[in-house]
Design a protein around this motif. Structure first.
Motif, mmCIF file in Angstrom:
data_model
loop_
_atom_site.group_PDB
_atom_site.id
_atom_site.type_symbol
_atom_site.label_atom_id
_atom_site.label_comp_id
_atom_site.label_asym_id
_atom_site.label_seq_id
_atom_site.Cartn_x
_atom_site.Cartn_y
_atom_site.Cartn_z
ATOM 1 N N GLU A 26 14.820 9.564 8.600
ATOM 2 C CA GLU A 26 13.842 9.646 9.685
ATOM 3 C C GLU A 26 12.444 9.261 9.214
ATOM 4 O O GLU A 26 11.636 8.757 10.008
ATOM 5 N N ASP A 27 12.129 9.475 7.949
ATOM 6 C CA ASP A 27 10.823 9.069 7.424
ATOM 7 C C ASP A 27 10.659 7.550 7.505
ATOM 8 O O ASP A 27 9.605 7.039 7.907
ATOM 9 N N VAL A 28 11.692 6.825 7.109
ATOM 10 C CA VAL A 28 11.660 5.359 7.155
ATOM 11 C C VAL A 28 11.613 4.875 8.599
ATOM 12 O O VAL A 28 10.845 3.970 8.944
ATOM 13 N N ARG A 29 12.417 5.483 9.451
ATOM 14 C CA ARG A 29 12.454 5.051 10.848
ATOM 15 C C ARG A 29 11.122 5.289 11.554
ATOM 16 O O ARG A 29 10.712 4.489 12.414
ATOM 17 N N LEU A 30 10.428 6.365 11.199
ATOM 18 C CA LEU A 30 9.129 6.625 11.803
ATOM 19 C C LEU A 30 8.139 5.521 11.442
ATOM 20 O O LEU A 30 7.448 4.968 12.314
ATOM 21 N N VAL A 35 0.859 -1.180 0.000
ATOM 22 C CA VAL A 35 0.000 0.000 0.000
ATOM 23 C C VAL A 35 0.893 1.227 0.000
ATOM 24 O O VAL A 35 1.777 1.357 0.863
ATOM 25 N N ARG A 36 0.686 2.100 -1.007
ATOM 26 C CA ARG A 36 1.381 3.382 -0.960
ATOM 27 C C ARG A 36 0.536 4.340 -0.138
ATOM 28 O O ARG A 36 -0.566 4.705 -0.531
ATOM 29 N N THR A 37 1.057 4.733 1.001
ATOM 30 C CA THR A 37 0.389 5.691 1.866
ATOM 31 C C THR A 37 0.720 7.107 1.403
ATOM 32 O O THR A 37 1.488 7.309 0.455
ATOM 33 N N ASN A 38 0.157 8.082 2.070
ATOM 34 C CA ASN A 38 0.608 9.454 1.896
ATOM 35 C C ASN A 38 1.867 9.653 2.747
ATOM 36 O O ASN A 38 2.266 8.778 3.512
ATOM 37 N N SER A 39 2.504 10.774 2.600
ATOM 38 C CA SER A 39 3.759 11.027 3.281
ATOM 39 C C SER A 39 3.602 10.892 4.798
ATOM 40 O O SER A 39 2.624 11.386 5.381
ATOM 41 N N VAL A 40 4.587 10.259 5.424
ATOM 42 C CA VAL A 40 4.546 10.122 6.881
ATOM 43 C C VAL A 40 4.731 11.469 7.575
ATOM 44 O O VAL A 40 4.511 11.578 8.783
ATOM 45 N N ARG A 41 5.115 12.474 6.826
ATOM 46 C CA ARG A 41 5.228 13.823 7.392
ATOM 47 C C ARG A 41 3.926 14.605 7.272
ATOM 48 O O ARG A 41 3.900 15.815 7.466
ATOM 49 N N SER A 42 2.851 13.906 6.952
ATOM 50 C CA SER A 42 1.532 14.529 6.873
ATOM 51 C C SER A 42 0.558 13.796 7.787
ATOM 52 O O SER A 42 0.741 12.616 8.094
ATOM 53 N N ARG A 43 -0.482 14.505 8.213
ATOM 54 C CA ARG A 43 -1.516 13.889 9.040
ATOM 55 C C ARG A 43 -2.179 12.734 8.285
ATOM 56 O O ARG A 43 -2.435 11.668 8.859
ATOM 57 N N THR A 44 -2.438 12.951 6.994
ATOM 58 C CA THR A 44 -3.093 11.915 6.191
ATOM 59 C C THR A 44 -2.248 10.650 6.131
ATOM 60 O O THR A 44 -2.767 9.533 6.248
ATOM 61 N N GLY A 45 -0.940 10.809 5.942
ATOM 62 C CA GLY A 45 -0.065 9.646 5.881
ATOM 63 C C GLY A 45 -0.014 8.876 7.184
ATOM 64 O O GLY A 45 -0.018 7.637 7.198
ATOM 65 N N LEU A 46 0.023 9.609 8.297
ATOM 66 C CA LEU A 46 0.018 8.934 9.596
ATOM 67 C C LEU A 46 -1.296 8.193 9.816
ATOM 68 O O LEU A 46 -1.303 7.061 10.339
ATOM 69 N N LEU A 47 -2.410 8.799 9.396
ATOM 70 C CA LEU A 47 -3.695 8.109 9.515
ATOM 71 C C LEU A 47 -3.716 6.846 8.658
ATOM 72 O O LEU A 47 -4.295 5.830 9.052
ATOM 73 N N ASP A 48 -3.085 6.923 7.473
ATOM 74 C CA ASP A 48 -3.009 5.731 6.610
ATOM 75 C C ASP A 48 -2.317 4.582 7.334
ATOM 76 O O ASP A 48 -2.821 3.448 7.376
ATOM 77 N N ILE A 49 -1.151 4.855 7.896
ATOM 78 C CA ILE A 49 -0.383 3.788 8.550
ATOM 79 C C ILE A 49 -1.097 3.291 9.795
ATOM 80 O O ILE A 49 -1.149 2.081 10.062
ATOM 81 N N LEU A 50 -1.682 4.196 10.560
ATOM 82 C CA LEU A 50 -2.405 3.769 11.756
ATOM 83 C C LEU A 50 -3.587 2.878 11.393
ATOM 84 O O LEU A 50 -3.872 1.886 12.078
ATOM 85 N N ALA A 51 -4.282 3.210 10.310
ATOM 86 C CA ALA A 51 -5.410 2.375 9.878
ATOM 87 C C ALA A 51 -4.938 1.004 9.425
ATOM 88 O O ALA A 51 -5.563 -0.020 9.728
ATOM 89 N N LEU A 52 -3.827 0.960 8.692
ATOM 90 C CA LEU A 52 -3.308 -0.312 8.203
ATOM 91 C C LEU A 52 -2.817 -1.209 9.340
ATOM 92 O O LEU A 52 -2.792 -2.435 9.207
ATOM 93 N N THR A 53 -2.412 -0.599 10.439
ATOM 94 C CA THR A 53 -1.892 -1.384 11.567
ATOM 95 C C THR A 53 -2.919 -1.571 12.673
ATOM 96 O O THR A 53 -2.591 -2.131 13.724
ATOM 97 N N ASP A 54 -4.142 -1.117 12.447
ATOM 98 C CA ASP A 54 -5.205 -1.252 13.455
ATOM 99 C C ASP A 54 -5.838 -2.626 13.319
ATOM 100 O O ASP A 54 -6.894 -2.807 12.705
ATOM 101 N N LEU A 55 -5.162 -3.603 13.900
ATOM 102 C CA LEU A 55 -5.578 -5.001 13.772
ATOM 103 C C LEU A 55 -5.816 -5.594 15.149
ATOM 104 O O LEU A 55 -5.237 -5.142 16.144
ATOM 105 N N PRO A 56 -6.656 -6.623 15.227
ATOM 106 C CA PRO A 56 -6.819 -7.312 16.510
ATOM 107 C C PRO A 56 -5.490 -7.875 16.990
ATOM 108 O O PRO A 56 -4.613 -8.204 16.198
ATOM 109 N N ASP A 57 -5.324 -7.970 18.280
ATOM 110 C CA ASP A 57 -4.086 -8.510 18.837
ATOM 111 C C ASP A 57 -3.800 -9.891 18.269
ATOM 112 O O ASP A 57 -4.673 -10.759 18.219
ATOM 113 N N GLY A 58 -2.570 -10.074 17.812
ATOM 114 C CA GLY A 58 -2.159 -11.363 17.275
ATOM 115 C C GLY A 58 -2.467 -11.558 15.813
ATOM 116 O O GLY A 58 -2.043 -12.544 15.224
#
Length: 298
Positions: free
Chosen positions: A119-123, A79-102
């Motif tokens: 720093e973009d990659v490390r974030l 999935v190509r997200t938006n830039s991690v330096r943007s609110r939209t990009g952070l929301l993209d990654i948070l949504a993709l990682t919002d999974l049930p435990d395990g």
């Protein structure tokens, strides 16, 4: 055409992908078609292919699709997200990682656009680490800052799997035409960084869909220049990419002979047909055979 699709830093068990097909994240009706187009990987795009007012709905559609997608037997899904330096990009990654435990994600990784520094990659890697999730990262180099910092970007995280040359935005920043010659130095820097750190190097999509001969000529240059894969914006481009990045039968035969000679020498330096056989040639031969297996040649 001479095929030489090898990366000396590739290990025998590395995933081998020749083609990455983009599909707009705002068009869920096209997702299944993209997955069935024959590409080695599919990139669902939440960035350039989605209008600003459609970001939230596209993100929801992509996440809904991925919850149902099994991933078994098909191409790898990024999935190509938006830039991690943007609110939209952070929301993209948070949504993709919002999974049930395990739960494991139904995607192979995330392509980060407009990567300007390590720093973009490390974030992004840190957000995956926080949830203890697997997943590879790709970094799209499409700015003057990204090009300047490409070595540091390539070394930023063990999760980083590939660098991608973003010629469209980069040509605008460098104030040059979007063609091979003005961007050859930028391509070289990205290939160099990828090779130094054992990453795949993806070339940009070809946008002149009706110029098939021009496409095949540029694919040949891309392979010879050291790129290991190519992205695409239309399913009809996949065959040409695979033709370019799949080794010839002669190359496959020689790769097998190289590995056999190396094994017979007990894993030490030896000579085959008057040529020294050592680690770089061995790793390149492993990649050729992996590509041949991907193409059904073995």
């Amino acid at each position: 055409m001479t095929n030489n699709p090898q990366n000396a830093a590739t290990t025998p068990d590395s995933p081998v992908r020749r083609s990455y097909l983009f599909v707009p994240g705002a068009r869920p009706d096209r997702f299944a078609k993209a997955l069935g187009a024959g590409a080695d990987a599919v990139i669902i795009d939440l960035e350039d292919a989605v209008a600003p007012g459609d970001k939230d709905s596209a993100r929801a559609a992509v996440c809904a699709f991925l919850r149902e997608h099994t991933g078994a037997g098909g191409p790898a899904v990024f999935v190509r997200t938006n830039s991690v330096r943007s609110r939209t990009g952070l929301l993209d990654i948070l949504a993709l990682t919002d999974l049930p435990d395990g739960a494991a994600p139904r995607w192979a990784g995330i392509l980060l656009p407009k990567v300007d520094g390590a720093e973009d990659v490390r974030l992004a890697a840190g957000l995956l680490d926080e949830r203890n999730l697997p997943g590879a990262l790709g970094a799209l180099i499409e700015s003057a800052d990204g090009l300047e910092n490409v070595m540091a970007i390539a070394a930023a995280s063990p999760r980083l799997s590939f660098l991608m040359f973003g010629g469209g935005d980069l040509s605008a920043e460098l104030r040059v035409p979007l063609s091979w010659e003005p961007l050859v130095q930028a391509r070289t820097r990205i290939v160099h960084a990828a090779a130094r750190f054992g990453l795949d190097a993806l070339d940009m999509p070809w946008i002149a869909l009706d110029d098939e001969e021009g496409y095949r000529q540029e694919l040949a240059r891309s392979v010879l220049h050291g790129f290991t894969a190519r992205s695409a914006i239309h399913p009809k481009q996949i065959t040409a990419i695979h033709d370019a990045y799949t080794p010839s039968p002669e190359a496959v035969l020689r790769a097998g002979r190289v590995l056999a000679a190396f094994e017979a020498a007990g894993g030490g330096v030896c000579v085959l047909d008057g040529r020294l056989v050592e680690r770089p040639l061995v790793l390149g031969s492993h990649r050729i055979l992996a590509l041949a297996r991907r193409a059904g040649m073995l």
